[in-house]
Design an enzyme around this catalytic site. Sequence first.
Site, PDB file in Angstrom:
ATOM      1  N   GLU A   1     -29.019   7.795  76.825  1.00 28.06           N
ATOM      2  CA  GLU A   1     -29.983   8.427  75.693  1.00 28.06           C
ATOM      3  C   GLU A   1     -31.345   7.712  76.026  1.00 28.06           C
ATOM      4  OE1 GLU A   1     -28.726   7.299  71.970  1.00 28.06           O
ATOM      5  OE2 GLU A   1     -26.681   7.856  72.203  1.00 28.06           O
TER       6      GLU A   1
ATOM      7  N   GLU B   1     -31.481  16.540  63.303  1.00 28.79           N
ATOM      8  CA  GLU B   1     -30.094  16.524  62.779  1.00 28.79           C
ATOM      9  C   GLU B   1     -30.343  16.135  61.294  1.00 28.79           C
ATOM     10  OE1 GLU B   1     -26.797  15.131  65.340  1.00 28.79           O
ATOM     11  OE2 GLU B   1     -28.524  14.991  66.939  1.00 28.79           O
TER      12      GLU B   1
ATOM     13  N   LYS C   1     -28.030  12.966  59.490  1.00 29.51           N
ATOM     14  CA  LYS C   1     -28.201  11.582  60.334  1.00 29.51           C
ATOM     15  C   LYS C   1     -29.087  10.832  58.942  1.00 29.51           C
ATOM     16  CE  LYS C   1     -28.274  10.554  64.279  1.00 29.51           C
ATOM     17  NZ  LYS C   1     -28.668  10.161  65.626  1.00 29.51           N
TER      18      LYS C   1
ATOM     19  N   GLU D   1     -34.308   8.602  62.549  1.00 22.92           N
ATOM     20  CA  GLU D   1     -33.076   9.218  62.912  1.00 22.92           C
ATOM     21  C   GLU D   1     -32.709  10.845  62.935  1.00 22.92           C
ATOM     22  OE1 GLU D   1     -30.763   7.598  64.569  1.00 22.92           O
ATOM     23  OE2 GLU D   1     -31.802   5.790  64.630  1.00 22.92           O
TER      24      GLU D   1
END
Length: 830
Positions: free
Chosen positions: A752, A804, A807, A812
């Site tokens: 990541e 997203e 999250k 985030e």
Amino acid sequence: MRGCAGICWWVMNWSCVLKLIGKPASERKMMGLIRQALIVVVTIATAIHSQIQIAVAVDIGVCYGMLGDNLPPATDVINLYKKYGIEKTRLFDPNPAALNALRGSGIKVILGIRDEDLPNLAASPAAVMTWFSTNVDTYLNDVLFSVIAVGNEIIPGVYAQNVLPVMQSLQSILDAKGLGSTIRISTVVSSGTLGSSYPPSSGAFTPDASSTLRGVLTFLSQQGSPLLINIYPYFAYASDPVNVQLDYAQFTATEAVVTDGSLSYYNLFDAMVDAFFSAMEKEGVSDVNVVVSESGWPSAGNGDFTTPQLAATYNRNFMNHVTSNKGTPKRPDAHIEGFVFATFNENQKPAGVEQNFGLFFPNMEPVYPFSPSVRVSVKTNELALSDGTMTKTPLMKVSVEVHNVSIGGDLGFRLAAKPNQPKVRGGFRCGGGVGSVVVTVGLEVVVVWFWCRCGFGGGGGVNLAVLEVVADWRCGFGGGKPASERKMMGLIRQALIVVVTIATAIHSQIQIAVAVDIGVCYGMLGDNLPPATDVINLYKKYGIEKTRLFDPNPAALNALRGSGIKVILGIRDEDLPNLAASPAAVMTWFSTNVDTYLNDVLFSVIAVGNEIIPGVYAQNVLPVMQSLQSILDAKGLGSTIRISTVVSSGTLGSSYPPSSGAFTPDASSTLRGVLTFLSQQGSPLLINIYPYFAYASDPVNVQLDYAQFTATEAVVTDGSLSYYNLFDAMVDAFFSAMEKEGVSDVNVVVSESGWPSAGNGDFTTPQLAATYNRNFMNHVTSNKGTPKRPDAHIEGFVFATFNENQKPAGVEQNFGLFFPNMEPVYPVFS
């Protein structure tokens, strides 16, 4: 005939595999003859002399006959199709092994129903539903069915009366499922249905065939479906070589052989197809097209009538003719699909020519060089600025090598500016930049090179010039036109466009960078994300060849079937205690989440947990890794799929300077055993690296340019090593920490890394995110390693695919490269 094969006749083999990322519609429309345009994005680096390999797919199919006791497994056959760019196949019956092998391949399928099954199906719509459920519905999510063929050459005959009832029952099923316009229903007929075929305008069906076909043709007309016809000029020639000219049968006649009213025929194939069109018109149907579901020429079995040379000539010309989209003299605008007979020589067919129609031997070697194996190597080098400034014009040498010519013609090369480049200032100027060569069959290597001096007007700053090296393949393909006329008409067989990205920087050289060794994390914590199939298609669109799944999501795994995308597959943290307690539970997990997909999905790593060292689950990591390794070793997969775990920078108790890198005591107690395991297996440690968090938490002491790969001077000096970016420093801190655990031979994969585009004010803008992610990708794909490990090949994964919304609020939710509607958050791939 039972079995048939069609294959992409034009395969350009370059030494590295590339993505096909565009077919310029404007050129297709303007020329009407370009078969395919391949655009390969080439990036700047510091090496030269790379070569490229491309398989080109064209609108031709291959029938997959299976009447042999020495044929390869279906999975190998489908891989053979992929190797040669074959995008269509015909199955004569619903063979489960073949259908499973086709899952996710993207290959379109004509699926046949066995003749002997038709009476039972005709007698019972319920039996048709059962057949459909078993042989189509089961594979519908993964296999691209184009046509269901009700019987093969059974009109006229004892089964003929069953054809129309079964077609009608199948159509009702498709309509009910909303598939009526996606999958077509048809049947296959031979030239034997024609009672008259000469001249083509006299084409008419025999009375026996007509009695059945009239209803069938009305059905096809109502549904907009084609009639499937098997066409073999070979049999006409072999049965009457005195009256049927070889050049007329093989598409090589240079003058019209048959004149029918105002229509001239240069090849027997067109005449036979037009005889079918005339016959259908006599049945009152003029709007049904045809698909040539079989055609070919045997390479042996009948003396001088059947040689590899004759077979190669016919099949090449048949493929060229079909893909030219010229139709026939009677129907010049018709798009006629074609399937070559057959994939393999099949030893359980009748002895003689029937066993020798294959393009391949059963060992998958070609019977003859049916594809013009031309390799073009584009070398760009000696790029320099005339006086060392950034405003002068670079000098560039372009070399093109053509290898192993099996089709003659002339190749032309030119250098041009790729249009619509936002960073290009002023007009493009190119001096020279034109080359050409005539190639003939049998030449092993031909080298063409030319110099060009190129630049852009406007001045000032760095002009990013995107150039196209265009190789135009011009070769005639039958059709009866004289060579001079074919050349004059500009029948372009292939447009190969290599897009070379040139930055006008001092002493730059160009490296053709092919497969971009970068991955993307596929997070799913959103209630508005697209279906997995759309996501995988998005990856294909942007050339993304690797992904990371955080858990074995079935929809994602099914979507990945046959995609060729490599996968890091995660195990959910909460599953680890049960798995660590039971090797049998690990076996069940593996069988469910890996074995099920193993034939179709390319697993590269299984990641045991995500950032759970140190922590309550940490003790479970090593036992599960060991159990998984035992399973892989038992299956002979130990060197194909790696076992690892993912750790964060939080495992480091010290990271500055990088040589002081060391794990925290809590992390060390678990990682020591894990690292020993990785060292023994030759597997990497997966690490999550985020320079963003270091910068955002301490912007006074952490420079933005150091965090974003944009520093032009060393920011940190550690002994003899200089660090220009924080990413390298963080990776090297991990290497140092592993060395302190007694392990120096374990590499890392950056599982990541990323930068949020919003959520924290000026620290998180789309511009900053774009800069970081572009530079991260460029850095990883440069294969330069790090200051401590300059020879290390470090893979990288961008976090994440989407923003997203489930999250935690803030940064985030904003790491995505794409919005949930699949639009880019910023142009990171441009």
